[in-house]
Motif scaffolding. Structure first.
Motif, PDB file in Angstrom:
ATOM      1  N   ARG A   1      42.384  41.931  44.682  1.00  0.00           N
ATOM      2  CA  ARG A   1      41.888  40.764  45.424  1.00  0.00           C
ATOM      3  C   ARG A   1      40.364  40.796  45.526  1.00  0.00           C
ATOM      4  O   ARG A   1      39.700  39.760  45.410  1.00  0.00           O
TER       5      ARG A   1
ATOM      6  N   ALA B   1      39.079  39.752  42.163  1.00  0.00           N
ATOM      7  CA  ALA B   1      39.270  38.311  41.943  1.00  0.00           C
ATOM      8  C   ALA B   1      38.278  37.520  42.789  1.00  0.00           C
ATOM      9  O   ALA B   1      37.717  36.510  42.335  1.00  0.00           O
ATOM     10  N   GLY B   2      38.075  37.988  44.014  1.00  0.00           N
ATOM     11  CA  GLY B   2      37.126  37.317  44.909  1.00  0.00           C
ATOM     12  C   GLY B   2      35.721  37.350  44.340  1.00  0.00           C
ATOM     13  O   GLY B   2      35.014  36.342  44.314  1.00  0.00           O
TER      14      GLY B   2
ATOM     15  N   GLU C   1      34.908  37.662  41.249  1.00  0.00           N
ATOM     16  CA  GLU C   1      34.877  36.796  40.070  1.00  0.00           C
ATOM     17  C   GLU C   1      34.618  35.336  40.457  1.00  0.00           C
ATOM     18  O   GLU C   1      33.787  34.662  39.872  1.00  0.00           O
ATOM     19  N   GLN C   2      35.352  34.911  41.512  1.00  0.00           N
ATOM     20  CA  GLN C   2      35.203  33.529  41.980  1.00  0.00           C
ATOM     21  C   GLN C   2      33.776  33.263  42.465  1.00  0.00           C
ATOM     22  O   GLN C   2      33.176  32.227  42.160  1.00  0.00           O
TER      23      GLN C   2
ATOM     24  N   ARG D   1      31.113  34.747  41.504  1.00  0.00           N
ATOM     25  CA  ARG D   1      30.215  34.690  40.361  1.00  0.00           C
ATOM     26  C   ARG D   1      30.291  33.313  39.694  1.00  0.00           C
ATOM     27  O   ARG D   1      29.280  32.695  39.379  1.00  0.00           O
ATOM     28  N   GLU D   2      31.583  32.825  39.487  1.00  0.00           N
ATOM     29  CA  GLU D   2      31.772  31.516  38.855  1.00  0.00           C
ATOM     30  C   GLU D   2      31.117  30.402  39.669  1.00  0.00           C
ATOM     31  O   GLU D   2      30.475  29.512  39.116  1.00  0.00           O
ATOM     32  N   ALA D   3      31.314  30.503  41.004  1.00  0.00           N
ATOM     33  CA  ALA D   3      30.747  29.472  41.876  1.00  0.00           C
ATOM     34  C   ALA D   3      29.219  29.471  41.763  1.00  0.00           C
ATOM     35  O   ALA D   3      28.577  28.422  41.720  1.00  0.00           O
TER      36      ALA D   3
END
Lengths: 362, 138
Positions: free
Chosen positions: A349, A352-353, A355-356, A358-360
Motif C-alpha cells: 500500500r 502504491a500510494g 506511485e500515485q 508521483r503520477e499526480a
C-alpha cells in the motif's frame, strides 16, 4: 511459519474444566452411561466404529460420550486410540455369504431363495415424530416367527451362473494397507475399498449421489443388501490352524450395473461393492456406487471427467479426520504468519500510494 | 476356543466360578490387547481387502503339570482372556469332561439360543408377496 509461544496454560486448563462441566450438562438430569449409549444410540456407535476403523462398541460409545455426541470428534478419538494398539495380525477374509442375516433385501429379484427379510429398518416408517418415545418406560418386544435355516445365496452368484455378470477373481495377493504405507496413485481397488469403508459417510453419500444425478452415471440396481453377524477367523501361528476370534456385524451392498460392453468387455452386468462395519446401510450403498464409478478404467469405459471417477480426488478427500484436521488447524494461532502478511500488505500500500503521488505530481 | 472368544465376559466369569478354585499357572504370554485387521473380499468373493481393525486380547499360560492354554478373545478384557486360557488348558486335562459340562456346554447352548432368537425375529419380517387378481383374469 510456526514459532513456539508460551502462555495461556491457565486459560486452556480452565477451558477444559468448563468443557467437562458442559459435557455433563444439568446435574439434575441423570448421567448417561456408556452402556446406554452402546445399546440405545447403536447406529451412532456403528458409524464411529466404521469411520474410526476399529470394531469395539464399548470404545465407540465412550468416545461419543467424551465428544458430547460430536461424531467426527468421537471418530478422531478412536483413530488416535487405534494407533496405540499393537497389530496382532489379520483375519482370514470374512465369508459374508455365511452371514446370519438380520436383514436381506434385493431390489432386482422379488422371489429369491431365502426371501426378502426386512429386519429392523426405518424403511416404510412414516417419518412422523413418535411422541410416545418422549415418555419413558416403553419396552416393546419384536414378534417372532419360526426360522427356517434356509441358505441365502448371493444374488450376484445367481447371475454369475448364467455368465451375465462380470466375475470376481481372487488372485490370492495380500491386500495393501493404507494404515501401514502412504497412499500412492493409482491406488487400485483394494486400497479404494479400504479408504471408502472408513471414509466420511456424508462425503461418500454426496459422491454416490452425484453419480446418480449424471456425473458419471452408471445405472445401479441394489442387487442385494444384507446386514448381520459374521464370524471372524484368524490363523494362529502357535496353534497352526485358524480359530474364530470374534464376531462382527457388517452391512454388505452389491450393486448390479447396466453395462453395454466396451472395447475390452462383453455386454454384461457389472458390480459395485460396499462392505462396512455395523448396521450402516446408507454408507454401504454409497460405497458400492462410488466403487463402481471408480472402476471405469478397468471396465474400459470413458472418463467423462466426473468427480466420482477421479480416484485421487475421491480418496484424498474422503477421510473426515484428515479433512477436519487440516480445516480446523487454521483456527489455531497463526500470529507470526499473519504479521508477515500484514507487513506485506502495508508495504504494497505504501508503494502504491507513493506511485500515485508521483503520477499526480507529473 | 471359538466359543470362548465370543462368550460374554460376565457369563464366562460366572461359569468358571462354578469350577471352584482355579489351578495355579505361569504366564507364557501375559494378556495383551491389540488390533486384528479384519479382511473382506471385493464383490464378496474376489480378492481380499482390508476392512478395519477389531480389538482382541490374547494370552498363553502353563499349568503346573505343563498343560498349555491359549486364548484369543474379542475386546480388551484381560481377565476374560485369562479365564478363556485357563478353560482351554483345563479342557486338555483330566477335568475336561467337567469343564465341558459346566462351561462349554452352557456357552454353546446360550450362543445357539441368541442366534436363533435373532433369526426368529428376522423371520417375522420376511415379506410374503401376493399378486392381485387383474380384471381381465376374473
Amino acid at each position: 511459519m510456526y514459532v513456539a509461544v508460551k502462555g495461556g496454560e491457565r486459560a486452556i486448563e480452565n477451558a477444559h474444566e468448563w468443557l467437562a462441566e458442559e459435557r455433563r450438562g444439568d446435574t439434575g438430569i441423570a448421567e448417561l452411561s456408556v452402556a446406554q449409549i452402546r445399546e440405545q444410540l447403536s447406529l451412532a456407535v456403528n458409524r464411529v466404529m466404521a469411520e474410526g476403523s476399529l470394531y469395539d462398541a464399548d470404545l465407540a460409545a465412550l468416545a461419543i460420550k467424551q465428544a458430547r455426541g460430536d461424531l467426527i470428534e468421537a471418530i478422531f478419538l478412536i483413530r488416535a486410540y487405534r494407533t496405540t494398539l499393537p497389530r496382532i495380525g489379520h483375519s482370514v477374509p470374512v465369508d459374508t455369504g455365511a452371514m446370519a442375516c438380520d436383514r436381506r433385501i434385493s431390489a432386482t429379484f422379488k422371489d429369491l431363495p431365502g426371501g426378502q427379510v426386512l429386519g429392523p429398518t426405518f424403511d416404510y416408517t412414516h417419518r412422523l415424530l413418535d411422541f410416545r418415545l418422549a415418555a419413558e418406560g416403553l419396552a416393546s418386544a419384536a414378534p417372532c416367527a419360526p426360522a427356517a435355516e434356509a441358505p441365502m445365496p448371493r444374488v450376484t452368484g445367481m447371475l454369475g451362473r448364467d455368465g451375465l455378470i462380470q466375475e470376481e477373481h481372487d488372485d490370492g495377493a495380500a491386500p495393501r494397507d493404507m494404515t501401514r504405507a502412504p497412499m500412492e496413485y493409482p491406488a487400485g481397488r483394494d486400497l479404494r475399498l479400504q479408504a471408502l469403508t472408513r471414509g466420511d459417510e456424508g462425503f461418500v453419500l454426496g459422491m454416490a449421489y452425484s453419480t446418480q444425478r449424471g456425473y458419471g452415471r452408471n445405472h445401479p440396481f441394489v442387487g442385494e443388501l444384507r446386514i448381520g453377524a459374521v464370524p471372524v477367523e484368524m490363523e494362529i501361528p502357535e496353534l497352526g490352524f485358524a480359530i474364530e476370534i470374534g464376531e462382527v456385524v457388517l452391512t454388505e451392498c452389491e450393486t448390479v450395473n447396466q453395462f453395454a460392453g466396451s472395447k475390452t468387455e462383453p455386454p454384461q452386468f457389472t458390480r459395485g461393492y460396499g462392505l462396512v462395519f455395523g448396521q450402516t446401510e446408507r454408507k454401504a450403498i454409497s460405497m458400492a456406487l462410488v466403487d463402481r464409478a471408480l472402476r471405469w478404467e478397468e471396465l474400459g469405459e470413458d472418463n467423462v471427467g466426473a468427480p466420482a471417477q477421479d480416484e485421487e480426488f475421491v480418496l484424498s478427500h474422503s477421510d473426515n479426520i484428515q479433512a477436519t484436521g487440516f480445516l480446523e488447524h487454521i483456527k489455531l494461532p497463526h500470529y507470526v504468519d499473519f504479521q508477515s502478511e500484514l507487513e506485506l500488505v502495508r508495504k504494497l500500500r505504501r508503494e502504491a500510494g507513493a506511485e500515485q503521488m508521483r503520477e499526480a505530481a507529473e | 476356543m471359538s466359543l470362548l472368544a465370543r462368550a460374554p465376559a460376565a457369563r464366562l466369569a460366572a461359569l468358571v466360578e462354578t469350577l471352584g478354585p482355579l489351578p495355579e499357572h505361569d504366564w507364557l504370554r501375559r494378556p495383551e490387547t491389540g488390533g486384528v485387521m479384519v479382511r473382506g473380499r471385493m464383490g464378496g468373493t474376489g480378492g481380499a481387502f482390508n476392512l478395519g481393525e477389531m480389538t482382541v486380547t490374547r494370552c498363553a499360560l502353563k499349568l503346573a503339570d505343563g498343560t498349555v492354554g491359549h486364548a484369543y478373545v474379542q475386546g480388551r478384557d484381560a481377565a476374560h482372556a485369562t479365564r478363556a486360557a485357563l478353560t482351554d488348558a483345563l479342557l486338555q486335562t483330566g477335568r475336561a469332561a467337567e469343564v465341558q459340562g459346566a462351561v462349554i456346554g452352557p456357552l454353546a447352548r446360550e450362543a445357539a439360543a441368541r442366534r436363533s432368537a435373532r433369526a426368529e425375529k428376522a423371520a417375522a419380517t420376511k415379506v410374503e408377496f401376493f399378486t392381485m387378481v387383474r380384471g381381465e383374469d376374473a
